[in-house]
Design a protein around this motif. Structure first.
Motif, PDB file in Angstrom:
ATOM      1  N   THR A  11       0.846  -1.191   0.000  1.00 21.69           N
ATOM      2  CA  THR A  11       0.000   0.000   0.000  1.00 21.69           C
ATOM      3  C   THR A  11       0.884   1.244   0.000  1.00 21.69           C
ATOM      4  O   THR A  11       1.810   1.361   0.805  1.00 21.69           O
ATOM      5  CB  THR A  11      -0.908   0.021   1.239  1.00 21.69           C
ATOM      6  N   GLY A  14      -0.871   2.813   3.447  1.00 23.34           N
ATOM      7  CA  GLY A  14      -1.812   1.967   4.157  1.00 23.34           C
ATOM      8  C   GLY A  14      -2.282   2.642   5.432  1.00 23.34           C
ATOM      9  O   GLY A  14      -1.501   3.294   6.127  1.00 23.34           O
ATOM     10  N   ASP A  30      -5.868   2.080   1.337  1.00 22.21           N
ATOM     11  CA  ASP A  30      -4.682   2.742   0.796  1.00 22.21           C
ATOM     12  C   ASP A  30      -5.088   4.185   0.532  1.00 22.21           C
ATOM     13  O   ASP A  30      -5.811   4.486  -0.415  1.00 22.21           O
ATOM     14  CB  ASP A  30      -4.212   2.072  -0.496  1.00 22.21           C
ATOM     15  N   MET A 256       3.130   2.180   5.163  1.00 18.97           N
ATOM     16  CA  MET A 256       3.162   2.811   3.830  1.00 18.97           C
ATOM     17  C   MET A 256       4.411   2.409   3.059  1.00 18.97           C
ATOM     18  O   MET A 256       5.491   2.226   3.618  1.00 18.97           O
ATOM     19  CB  MET A 256       3.058   4.329   3.942  1.00 18.97           C
ATOM     20  N   GLY A 272       4.883  -1.009   3.300  1.00 23.52           N
ATOM     21  CA  GLY A 272       3.566  -1.169   2.689  1.00 23.52           C
ATOM     22  C   GLY A 272       2.846  -2.444   3.053  1.00 23.52           C
ATOM     23  O   GLY A 272       1.738  -2.696   2.569  1.00 23.52           O
TER      24      GLY A 272
END
Length: 292
Positions: A11, A14, A30, A256, A272
């Protein structure tokens, strides 16, 4: 304690893990790519919905197969069957640099979400309450990056933070009216490691768990604001937490893959990913659904 990767979906940003006790399913988003994910507790049966804007948070609805979304330009509904996204209200049409960010539902079915300056520079953000009749009320203001809303198990305290101040605030909360008052400092987070306060959740003992984004830490604070434990994560850009699983004893953590602004650091190969922390010996509380 054991940390595992549930899904390595990379993501971009995320956020917002949400465990639904009715479906026994985990949702997360996301923010930058505009996607809503759903899976089983162990990452199987992955499903994804695309939404037309950046998304800050979501809440499941009591009345059928749908969700409430805080998108870049306001509050929307999402129909899971059709994928249709419909505007409820844009509370900030005059602030094009703002977007609606993190949100949670109280136990009367009201959705609380705050806005943020996308450049994370100006204190132009505010805190809003979306009621089941779709009316929107602004209940506080002056935030740069609104984050971490959650409610104490006894429904008497509302927690909320502004990421780059390091402040996590506590408000007196009136469950009957949905109003907040008496904002005060709950904790000042230790930002010496370069992190800022991001997503939060509250466990069944009344302690607050907060993510220090860019520092790769999750901090548990007791109800009187003392640091109880600090968990070091395998990536730095962790973003939010929530307890889930059949016994509400798994702490799910989003992260992320790419920082939103160039000044923020990169990360390792697991960036992520969606993580799960097992064997903490603590249970969470069920997340309510939106609606009367």
């Amino acid at each position: 304690m054991r940390i595992e990767v549930v899904l390595d979906v990379k993501t971009t940003l995320g956020e917002g893990p949400l465990w639904d006790v009715v479906q026994q399913r985990l949702y997360w988003i996301d923010s930058f790519d505009g996607r809503v994910f759903r899976s089983t507790a162990d990452g199987r049966e992955l499903r994804c919905w695309d939404v037309p804007q950046k998304i800050g948070s979501m809440a499941l609805r009591k009345d059928g197969e749908g969700a409430i979304l805080s998108l870049e330009r306001g509050f929307y509904t999402l129909d899971f069957k059709t994928g249709e996204v419909t505007l409820i209200h844009d509370p900030e049409p005059n602030l094009p640099r703002n977007r609606i960010n993190d949100g949670k539902v109280d136990r009367r079915g009201r959705f609380f979400a705050g806005s943020m300056d996308t450049m994370e520079e100006n204190a132009s953000g505010a805190l809003y309450r979306l009621d089941p009749d779709f009316s929107v009320t602004r209940i506080d203001s002056g935030m740069t990056c609104s984050n971490g809303p959650c409610f104490s198990p006894d429904d008497k305290t509302f927690y909320f933070s502004d990421t780059w101040t390091g402040d996590i605030w506590a408000y007196d909360f009136d469950i009957n009216t949905g109003s907040v008052s008496n904002r005060r400092a709950f904790v000042m987070a230790d930002m010496s490691g370069g992190g800022g306060t991001d997503g939060s959740t509250v466990d069944a003992e009344g302690a607050l768990w907060n993510v220090l984004v860019y520092a790769g830490q999750i901090v548990r604070y007791t109800a009187d604001g003392k640091v109880d434990r600090v968990i070091e994560m395998p990536v730095k850009k962790v973003t939010s937490v929530m307890f889930g699983g059949p016994n509400l004893d798994i702490l799910y953590v989003t992260s992320m893959a790419k920082p939103p602004l160039p000044r923020f650091p990169g990360d390792g190969v697991l960036r992520g990913s969606l993580f799960a922390i097992h064997d903490l010996g603590i249970r969470g509380v069920a997340e309510p659904r939106f609606g009367a």
